[in-house]
Enzyme design. Structure first.
Site, PDB file in Angstrom:
ATOM      1  N   THR A 197       1.719  -5.514  -8.323  1.00 22.33           N
ATOM      2  CA  THR A 197       1.832  -6.513  -7.256  1.00 22.33           C
ATOM      3  C   THR A 197       2.443  -5.921  -5.990  1.00 22.33           C
ATOM      4  O   THR A 197       2.809  -6.668  -5.079  1.00 22.33           O
ATOM      5  CB  THR A 197       2.701  -7.700  -7.732  1.00 22.33           C
ATOM      6  OG1 THR A 197       3.954  -7.202  -8.216  1.00 22.33           O
ATOM      7  CG2 THR A 197       2.002  -8.466  -8.839  1.00 22.33           C
ATOM      8  N   GLY A 198       2.551  -4.586  -5.919  1.00 21.49           N
ATOM      9  CA  GLY A 198       3.133  -3.933  -4.760  1.00 21.49           C
ATOM     10  C   GLY A 198       2.105  -3.192  -3.928  1.00 21.49           C
ATOM     11  O   GLY A 198       1.095  -3.744  -3.496  1.00 21.49           O
TER      12      GLY A 198
ATOM     13  N   ASP B  79      -7.018   8.898   1.728  1.00 22.91           N
ATOM     14  CA  ASP B  79      -5.703   9.139   2.323  1.00 22.91           C
ATOM     15  C   ASP B  79      -4.654   9.354   1.247  1.00 22.91           C
ATOM     16  O   ASP B  79      -3.544   9.796   1.533  1.00 22.91           O
ATOM     17  CB  ASP B  79      -5.282   7.954   3.196  1.00 22.91           C
ATOM     18  CG  ASP B  79      -6.007   7.942   4.535  1.00 22.91           C
ATOM     19  OD1 ASP B  79      -6.774   8.881   4.810  1.00 22.91           O
ATOM     20  OD2 ASP B  79      -5.814   6.976   5.299  1.00 22.91           O
TER      21      ASP B  79
ATOM     22  N   ASP C  54      13.714  -6.593  -3.563  1.00 24.10           N
ATOM     23  CA  ASP C  54      13.058  -5.806  -4.603  1.00 24.10           C
ATOM     24  C   ASP C  54      13.359  -4.317  -4.453  1.00 24.10           C
ATOM     25  O   ASP C  54      13.508  -3.595  -5.446  1.00 24.10           O
ATOM     26  CB  ASP C  54      11.544  -6.035  -4.545  1.00 24.10           C
ATOM     27  CG  ASP C  54      11.170  -7.467  -4.900  1.00 24.10           C
ATOM     28  OD1 ASP C  54      12.050  -8.209  -5.396  1.00 24.10           O
ATOM     29  OD2 ASP C  54      10.005  -7.838  -4.685  1.00 24.10           O
ATOM     30  N   GLY C  55      13.469  -3.843  -3.210  1.00 23.24           N
ATOM     31  CA  GLY C  55      13.779  -2.440  -2.992  1.00 23.24           C
ATOM     32  C   GLY C  55      15.144  -2.050  -3.532  1.00 23.24           C
ATOM     33  O   GLY C  55      15.345  -0.923  -3.997  1.00 23.24           O
TER      34      GLY C  55
ATOM     35  N   ASN D 299       7.820   0.973 -10.115  1.00 19.23           N
ATOM     36  CA  ASN D 299       6.613   0.424  -9.491  1.00 19.23           C
ATOM     37  C   ASN D 299       5.426   1.386  -9.522  1.00 19.23           C
ATOM     38  O   ASN D 299       4.398   1.093 -10.120  1.00 19.23           O
ATOM     39  CB  ASN D 299       6.896   0.051  -8.035  1.00 19.23           C
ATOM     40  CG  ASN D 299       7.219  -1.412  -7.858  1.00 19.23           C
ATOM     41  OD1 ASN D 299       7.314  -2.156  -8.827  1.00 19.23           O
ATOM     42  ND2 ASN D 299       7.413  -1.825  -6.620  1.00 19.23           N
TER      43      ASN D 299
ATOM     44  N   LEU E 182      -1.592  -3.360  -4.939  1.00 16.21           N
ATOM     45  CA  LEU E 182      -2.256  -4.626  -4.595  1.00 16.21           C
ATOM     46  C   LEU E 182      -2.723  -4.615  -3.147  1.00 16.21           C
ATOM     47  O   LEU E 182      -3.841  -5.066  -2.834  1.00 16.21           O
ATOM     48  CB  LEU E 182      -1.294  -5.784  -4.833  1.00 16.21           C
ATOM     49  CG  LEU E 182      -1.834  -7.188  -4.526  1.00 16.21           C
ATOM     50  CD1 LEU E 182      -2.947  -7.565  -5.489  1.00 16.21           C
ATOM     51  CD2 LEU E 182      -0.711  -8.219  -4.581  1.00 16.21           C
TER      52      LEU E 182
END
Length: 295
Positions: free
Chosen positions: A190-191, A179, A76-77, A149, A194
């Site tokens: 979904t990344g 933070d 995915d990256g 994303n 999530l």
């Protein structure tokens, strides 16, 4: 047919599989390949290429080639990085999964030939994905000021938490003591979002998600907004610098930097087989709803 091949570098354990990809492409001698220069340099002399090919280095090279598809070899990256070259050209991305999760790179190793045939026949499904666009008082990411994303503001290293004053269309929303904060697209739901407790959003839902990272407020939760808004931020904290990220890219910023997020003017197109839709992926890859009583 003009096809771009994009990846970061060839890993030793992937050499045989990558050769199988090039062998499958060789069975289509009319396809002209455009290979990312750094990727080609990483395997030059170890992978046999039978198709006519050229190399590209920049987005301008990519645009000038007038490509029909961009095939990514990785996870995915790799797709997230490929988007910075594809940009607004409209070239669809076909992700061959050689990584770990494969949520966006949906083509499994054993389906490479099948997927190339489906692409030839126009049988793959086009998924249009919304991107986020960053507007800032200094050109932090140059012309690549977008993300598929997510966008995030984060504290640096072990510094104390930050306060992020957040506005929606200029109206005050909240001051997040945390933070950091994430603004995710439906694709990015979904990344990172999530993992910080954010909700799953369907790709074409027309929403953004604001998710705090480790908030120091018990009553602060992720919030879903329409994607036609502009979300702006003011940051303060004890440290002089903070981090600003777009997908896997990051820059150091000062509190004086003005930041805003809105929907990008263009979209990214992902190609997938008909049997690999969003519901399948959250069940298969994220184990959504897995319960031993169902089996």
């Amino acid at each position: 047919m003009r096809i771009a091949l994009f990846s970061r570098f060839l890993k030793k354990e992937q050499q045989q599989l990558v050769q199988e990809v090039f062998d499958a492409l060789a069975r289509r001698p009319e396809w002209e390949l455009y290979i990312y220069q750094e990727y080609y340099d990483s395997f030059m002399g170890r992978i046999k290429i039978n198709n006519p090919f050229h190399c590209f280095q920049t987005h301008e090279d990519f645009r000038a080639a007038e490509l029909d598809c961009c095939i990514t070899l990785g996870g995915d990256g790799t797709i997230l990085e490929a988007v910075t070259y594809v940009r607004d050209t409209g070239v669809p991305i076909l992700g061959l999964n050689m990584g770990r999760l494969g949520f966006l790179a949906m083509i499994e190793k054993h389906r490479i030939e099948e997927s190339l045939q489906a692409f030839e026949q126009g049988a793959l499904v086009e998924d249009k994905r919304v991107l986020l666009q960053l507007e800032s008082s200094s050109p932090l990411f140059g012309s690549a000021n977008f993300a598929l994303n997510d966008f995030a503001i984060l504290k640096r290293d072990t510094s104390s938490m930050v306060i992020i004053h957040t506005y929606v269309n200029g109206e005050f929303l909240n001051s997040y003591w945390a933070d950091g904060i994430i603004v995710a697209s439906p694709t990015g739901s979904t990344g990172y979002s999530l993992s910080c407790g954010g909700p799953i959003i369907f790709p074409r839902s027309g929403n953004f998600i604001i998710t705090p990272v480790a908030p120091h407020n018990l009553n602060v939760r992720p919030i879903v907004l329409s994607d036609d808004v502009v979300i702006s931020f003011e940051v303060e904290g004890r440290a002089e610098h903070f981090l600003c990220t777009l997908d896997s890219r990051y820059r150091a910023i000062q509190a004086s930097c003005q930041l805003a997020i809105r929907k990008c003017d263009f979209q990214t197109t992902l190609l997938r087989p008909d049997d690999r839709n969003f519901l399948y992926m959250i069940r298969k890859k994220l184990h959504w709803g897995t319960d031993s009583r169902n089996y």
